[in-house]
Design an enzyme around this catalytic site. Structure first.
Site, PDB file in Angstrom:
ATOM      1  N   LYS A  74       0.999  -0.938  -0.027  1.00 17.84           N
ATOM      2  CA  LYS A  74       0.166  -0.328  -0.061  1.00 17.84           C
ATOM      3  C   LYS A  74       1.084   1.355   0.484  1.00 17.84           C
ATOM      4  CE  LYS A  74      -3.938   1.644   2.434  1.00 17.84           C
ATOM      5  NZ  LYS A  74      -3.508   3.165   1.854  1.00 17.84           N
ATOM      6  N   ARG A 123      -8.716  10.771  -7.448  1.00 17.44           N
ATOM      7  CA  ARG A 123      -9.389  10.271  -5.822  1.00 17.44           C
ATOM      8  C   ARG A 123     -11.040  11.107  -5.973  1.00 17.44           C
ATOM      9  NH1 ARG A 123     -11.419   9.069  -1.375  1.00 17.44           N
ATOM     10  NH2 ARG A 123     -11.251   7.511  -0.085  1.00 17.44           N
ATOM     11  N   ARG A 126      -3.537   8.527  -5.056  1.00 22.18           N
ATOM     12  CA  ARG A 126      -4.171   7.658  -6.381  1.00 22.18           C
ATOM     13  C   ARG A 126      -4.480   8.470  -7.975  1.00 22.18           C
ATOM     14  NH1 ARG A 126      -8.719   3.516  -4.565  1.00 22.18           N
ATOM     15  NH2 ARG A 126      -8.779   3.117  -6.454  1.00 22.18           N
ATOM     16  N   LYS A 167      -7.804  -2.917   3.273  1.00 16.49           N
ATOM     17  CA  LYS A 167      -6.362  -2.340   3.503  1.00 16.49           C
ATOM     18  C   LYS A 167      -6.143  -2.894   5.208  1.00 16.49           C
ATOM     19  CE  LYS A 167      -8.844   2.129   4.720  1.00 16.49           C
ATOM     20  NZ  LYS A 167      -9.192   3.292   4.371  1.00 16.49           N
TER      21      LYS A 167
END
Ligand code: ATP
Length: 603
Positions: free
Chosen positions: A262, A282, A267, A435
């Site tokens: 991660k 994002r 993003r 996550k």
């Protein structure tokens, strides 16, 4: 089509908080709407000119401007408009009052008489109102302020009282905070007899409700099945659930699963069509201009005519090549001179998903297929490569790989299901991705992202700035913000000093209509800015409205010793931690310590 139909519907929406009644009112409106303007009707209801990702122009009329336009449109003294605004707390209500000729306590007979001059002659149409908004937004530069005010006052002069109220609220940006996309989707589903989930799925891969409504109205319901991911139009991102126990993760994701680093970057949804590249954040904002270096990489490394891929943009140390934290990427974004920024903060891209390639919609395909496609179209190099990951089957393998991720400067892992139904769930936070982050090891199982809704003036050393900010979680069910805690620590001196300036644009005279707070503050804000907060633990508190009554009557969930970590400029308020997530975190924490925390204040 007459604008009054929209105004009447907005009036109903404002008077009820029942989602069912709101959807019914919208359905009735959409049924009456002419096909050629249905997109505009949807946008106006949402308080926008078009989807944000197309680049949202500011209408550029501040409070004083609105006041002046109302005065010009109605012949009322500006001072009287201001007085009315101060007593009603809303320019929309102020003009409605003036136009309907009702004298108020603050406005004498003079105002009442003057307003009889502003009797509307011909009905306003949706087209007229919408195109005026677009014209106002497009005016830039010298002399534009006066032109904007003239356009606004002309349309306000023509409007009926109720119409004027909503035109003003649109210009103020207040309508944006009213009805959400979810309710508009309910309304469209009911008006056109389409299953709600079909609209939602379409919206997730083509987030433009105006365009979707138009396709349905013009071409028929069956046509939306053919809407697929399109280069240049961002998809709503798939999101990960959180978990802190490797056993639970493997149970939820299934075994074997893919464990991937991660990365702590930004993003990026990268779209390519021949030589054109778009990068979306994002939040679906176009950020292509911030990353000319990534654009070049894409043209060089993506071997497809059309493609939509996803990855993380990470800034690295130019000397060592080591990953640098997310905050440094934000420094790069703030730099005025982009070329200097490129040199000082070079980036690399780690690609982790593939949503569309040359006519093929991959969002409905399992992860293994999407990964195979990625391998086929990406020509890897040091700066543009596939995310590091391994297939794991045991908690032990997961833990070992987690430590490797941390050693490599990552935040942790994203564990991804490899099952045949591991599709790309656009716009959904689900268990297909989980996550597992480093800070889960701390006492409070994770940091949370909360929205600033109010503030308390500082005293002593903090005079001139704020002593604490009131923060709230998002409740998607009610589309409201519920308070969680006051945060006053964790800021550097610089950050503290800059708080008033940073928050000023969002200051409002009253508690925002979508904020639920039992606490009175010195200053209220529109719920816009999101910050990441850590804390010692979650506690029960009678002062806060987050999850109030969910665990015990009359108490909500709060955070003990909350601490500012950083601003989350990449998150919109609706992407803040939800009340449901707070509740789940609380239950998990309770399972761990197996005793109820004392009821009490958090600071
Ligand atoms: P957080 O606040 O933990 O960053 P978030 O709410 O922004 O999470 P989540 O979907 O919950 O978003 O967490 C996944 C995020 O992790 C993605 O948005 C993405 O930016 C980032 N990420 C980093 N590496 C990967 C990866 N290999 N696969 C998927 N997402 C990744």
């Amino acid at each position: 089509m007459e604008f009054s139909l929209i105004a009447q519907t907005l009036d109903i929406l404002e008077k009820t908080s029942s989602k069912i009644q709101q959807a019914a009112a919208l359905a009735a409106l959409f049924k009456k709407t002419s096909t050629n303007v249905i997109d505009k009707v949807v946008y106006i209801i949402l308080g926008i000119l078009w989807p944000d990702w197309r680049g949202m122009p500011e209408l550029g009329i501040a409070e004083k401007g609105i006041q002046k336009a109302i005065s010009m449109a109605t012949g009322t003294q500006e001072a009287e408009v201001e007085k009315l605004y101060k007593s009603l707390g809303d320019y929309g209500l102020a003009i409605e009052r003036i136009k309907s000729g009702r004298p108020s306590k603050t406005m004498g007979l003079a105002g009442f008489i003057k307003n009889s001059r502003a009797t509307p002659s011909k009905s306003l149409t949706v087209d007229e109102v919408y195109s005026t908004f677009v014209k106002i937004a497009s005016l830039q530069g010298e002399g534009s302020r006066d032109m904007k005010l003239r356009l606004l006052s002309a349309i306000l002069a023509k409007a009926e009282a109720k119409e004027a109220k909503y035109i003003v609220r649109f210009v103020e940006g207040r309508l944006r905070l009213g009805v959400g996309e979810a309710t508009v989707m309910d309304g469209l589903a009911s008006a056109f007899g389409i299953p709600r989930d079909v609209i939602e799925r379409t919206y997730n891969i083509y987030p433009d409700l105006g365009a979707i409504a138009k396709i349905i109205a013009e071409k028929g319901v069956s046509e939306i099945k053919y809407i697929k991911p399109t280069p240049g139009i961002p998809l709503r991102p798939m999101l990960a659930e959180r978990a802190s126990d490797p056993n639970e993760i493997l149970t939820k994701a299934g075994s074997p699963a893919l464990a991937e680093f991660k990365y702590d970057g930004e993003r990026a949804q990268i779209h390519k069509k021949e030589n054109r590249v778009w990068i979306f954040s994002r939040r679906l904002e176009e950020i292509t201009h911030q990353y000319p270096d990534v654009v070049e990489m894409v043209l060089k490394h993506v071997n497809a005519f059309e493609a939509i891929i996803e990855g993380e943009i990470i800034t690295v140390d130019p000397e060592t090549g080591d990953f640098r934290p997310f905050q440094e990427l934000m420094h790069r974004k703030r730099k005025k001179d982009i070329h200097e920024a490129l040199k000082e903060y070079p980036v690399i891209v780690k690609v982790f998903d593939c949503l569309y390639v040359d006519g093929l919609d991959l969002t409905t395909k399992p992860l293994t297929e999407r990964k195979e496609m990625l391998k086929r179209i990406i020509v890897e190099s040091e700066v543009f490569s596939l995310a590091d990951g391994i297939v794991i089957t045991t908690p032990r393998e997961l833990e070992t790989f987690f430590l490797k991720a941390i050693e490599n400067g990552c935040e942790g892992l994203v564990i991804k299901s490899l099952s045949p139904d591991s599709i790309y769930q656009a716009g959904v936070r689900g268990w297909l991705w989980i996550k597992y982050k480093r800070d889960y090891k701390s006492e409070m199982s994770d940091t949370v992202d909360l929205v600033v809704v109010g503030a308390f003036h500082g005293r002593g050393k903090r005079a001139g700035t704020f002593g604490a900010l009131l923060l709230a979680a998002y409740d998607p069910e009610s589309n409201r913000f519920k308070t969680v805690c006051k945060v006053g620590t964790g800021f550097t001196d610089e950050e503290l000093a800059s708080l008033p300036k940073k928050l000023e644009p969002y200051r409002i005279p009253f508690k925002h209509q979508r904020v639920d707070s039992d606490i009175e503050v010195d200053v209220w804000f529109e719920p816009v800015l999101v910050m990441e907060v850590s804390g010692a633990e979650l506690t029960l508190s009678p002062l806060h409205t987050c999850c109030k009554g969910w665990i015990k009557p009359d108490v909500g969930i709060s955070i003990r010793f909350p601490r500012f970590i950083r601003w989350r400029e990449d998150k919109s308020p609706n992407e803040a931690t939800t009340t449901k997530e707070m509740y789940e975190m609380y239950l998990k924490q309770m399972k761990k310590i197996e005793k109820i925390a004392p009821v009490g204040e958090e600071i």
